[in-house]
Scaffold this motif. Sequence first.
Motif, PDB file in Angstrom:
ATOM      1  N   MET A 173       0.834  -1.201   0.000  1.00 46.09           N
ATOM      2  CA  MET A 173       0.000   0.000   0.000  1.00 46.09           C
ATOM      3  C   MET A 173       0.871   1.255   0.000  1.00 46.09           C
ATOM      4  O   MET A 173       1.923   1.293   0.647  1.00 46.09           O
ATOM      5  CB  MET A 173      -0.911   0.014   1.230  1.00 46.09           C
ATOM      6  N   THR A 174       0.432   2.271  -0.723  1.00 41.46           N
ATOM      7  CA  THR A 174       1.157   3.536  -0.712  1.00 41.46           C
ATOM      8  C   THR A 174       0.981   4.212   0.639  1.00 41.46           C
ATOM      9  O   THR A 174       0.033   3.919   1.383  1.00 41.46           O
ATOM     10  CB  THR A 174       0.641   4.471  -1.815  1.00 41.46           C
ATOM     11  N   VAL A 175       1.875   5.133   0.943  1.00 46.72           N
ATOM     12  CA  VAL A 175       1.803   5.834   2.224  1.00 46.72           C
ATOM     13  C   VAL A 175       0.500   6.614   2.335  1.00 46.72           C
ATOM     14  O   VAL A 175      -0.138   6.636   3.398  1.00 46.72           O
ATOM     15  CB  VAL A 175       3.021   6.760   2.404  1.00 46.72           C
ATOM     16  N   ILE A 176       0.057   7.235   1.247  1.00 45.03           N
ATOM     17  CA  ILE A 176      -1.188   8.008   1.309  1.00 45.03           C
ATOM     18  C   ILE A 176      -2.379   7.088   1.541  1.00 45.03           C
ATOM     19  O   ILE A 176      -3.304   7.418   2.299  1.00 45.03           O
ATOM     20  CB  ILE A 176      -1.393   8.862   0.030  1.00 45.03           C
ATOM     21  N   ASP A 177      -2.381   5.892   0.930  1.00 44.14           N
ATOM     22  CA  ASP A 177      -3.486   4.952   1.157  1.00 44.14           C
ATOM     23  C   ASP A 177      -3.494   4.462   2.607  1.00 44.14           C
ATOM     24  O   ASP A 177      -4.561   4.282   3.207  1.00 44.14           O
ATOM     25  CB  ASP A 177      -3.379   3.766   0.200  1.00 44.14           C
ATOM     26  N   ILE A 178      -2.317   4.238   3.166  1.00 46.23           N
ATOM     27  CA  ILE A 178      -2.236   3.844   4.576  1.00 46.23           C
ATOM     28  C   ILE A 178      -2.766   4.964   5.457  1.00 46.23           C
ATOM     29  O   ILE A 178      -3.534   4.735   6.398  1.00 46.23           O
ATOM     30  CB  ILE A 178      -0.787   3.481   4.952  1.00 46.23           C
ATOM     31  N   ALA A 179      -2.368   6.191   5.144  1.00 44.55           N
ATOM     32  CA  ALA A 179      -2.826   7.345   5.924  1.00 44.55           C
ATOM     33  C   ALA A 179      -4.347   7.435   5.926  1.00 44.55           C
ATOM     34  O   ALA A 179      -4.978   7.582   6.981  1.00 44.55           O
ATOM     35  CB  ALA A 179      -2.215   8.628   5.358  1.00 44.55           C
ATOM     36  N   LEU A 180      -4.951   7.328   4.750  1.00 42.44           N
ATOM     37  CA  LEU A 180      -6.409   7.442   4.647  1.00 42.44           C
ATOM     38  C   LEU A 180      -7.103   6.281   5.352  1.00 42.44           C
ATOM     39  O   LEU A 180      -8.156   6.462   5.974  1.00 42.44           O
ATOM     40  CB  LEU A 180      -6.822   7.502   3.177  1.00 42.44           C
ATOM     41  N   SER A 181      -6.514   5.081   5.278  1.00 39.26           N
ATOM     42  CA  SER A 181      -7.136   3.921   5.919  1.00 39.26           C
ATOM     43  C   SER A 181      -7.140   4.043   7.433  1.00 39.26           C
ATOM     44  O   SER A 181      -7.955   3.409   8.113  1.00 39.26           O
ATOM     45  CB  SER A 181      -6.403   2.636   5.507  1.00 39.26           C
ATOM     46  N   LEU A 182      -6.238   4.856   7.977  1.00 37.82           N
ATOM     47  CA  LEU A 182      -6.150   5.036   9.427  1.00 37.82           C
ATOM     48  C   LEU A 182      -6.865   6.294   9.903  1.00 37.82           C
ATOM     49  O   LEU A 182      -6.765   6.660  11.077  1.00 37.82           O
ATOM     50  CB  LEU A 182      -4.680   5.086   9.854  1.00 37.82           C
ATOM     51  N   GLY A 183      -7.572   6.958   8.995  1.00 33.51           N
ATOM     52  CA  GLY A 183      -8.373   8.109   9.392  1.00 33.51           C
ATOM     53  C   GLY A 183      -7.666   9.444   9.320  1.00 33.51           C
ATOM     54  O   GLY A 183      -8.210  10.454   9.791  1.00 33.51           O
TER      55      GLY A 183
END
Length: 342
Positions: A302-312
Amino acid sequence: MSGLFVPMTKANGLGNMPDLLEQWAGSRSVARAYGRAGLPMEVIQFPETWIPVDAIRSLFEISARAAGDRCFGLHVGKDMTHKTFGLWMKYSVQAATLRDGLIRANQSSRFQQTGGKVVFVPGAQVSFWRYVAPPMQTSSQVQHCDHLIWPTIRFIQSYLGPLWLPEWVDVSYPRDADARLLEAQVPFPVRFGTPYLSMAIRNRDLSPRTPRPFGDGQRITFDAVRASEAAGPSNETLGTVFNTITLRLLEGQTDIDGAACQLGIGVQKLQRDLRREGVDYRDLLNRAKRVRAQELLSDTDMTVIDIALSLGYSDHGNFSRAFRKMTGVAPSGFRARKDQMQ
């Protein structure tokens, strides 16, 4: 037990249940079953996630009805081995004798499930290895109990060989009209209506030394098993809330109202219980986010931005600043370091 406590278990205990249900009843039935059990589908991808024991029991019962098979749980378990359950079982199967292996499992089962336990009970000629499940709120535990039969037998077979079978098996539910269907599927006697799942083992089988090392020969210590669970709090109340937060993070949910609802209490009671333990909800949420972020950076593409969004988090920058504050390194640096170690 005191304070807020919900018995929980790791999702790896589901084995291949989602695949089997999809084969028998279609992919939509899997999504419906998980939804009705109150579990996110994402636990399939992350089997080390802790989930409520009542949820896994419900999921098995719902899935068996969808599949239309009284022996669905037994079929799931037949494709599982003790290795399915992770590091604590790999540690338990490395002892010199079966007796020592059962004792290891008794000591380390808390790293797989809270509220339940496995117990070795010595007898005059026959001894017993028992799984005592946590108290249940669900109406039935037939399928969940049945799915543990073969993995438990295979653990013992790792010491005694693939032909070993128990003298008999006790199951933790009463005999009913469909009991004969289970009996027709297994090559050993089954006794119904006990408070536990239990394997009857001849005493002469407990002490012979195992002639071969386990698996690839890598020795696993109890300290290594304990260290693998170091991310979460050991306190029962904090562990319950932390695991609930972690489970909800799989769907990007972070609100305290939803966590309290899943725990079956009000927000004010949750806040009081946490204050009594010297923390607040935000403390546990940030800790869970850190652990989850580290898992996603280490184990996924997962990209860093996708991880960020998945964690709120609202954007890459907010996540990077929070991650650096919690770990001392940027997300990209953490991932690069992990890649170099592999």
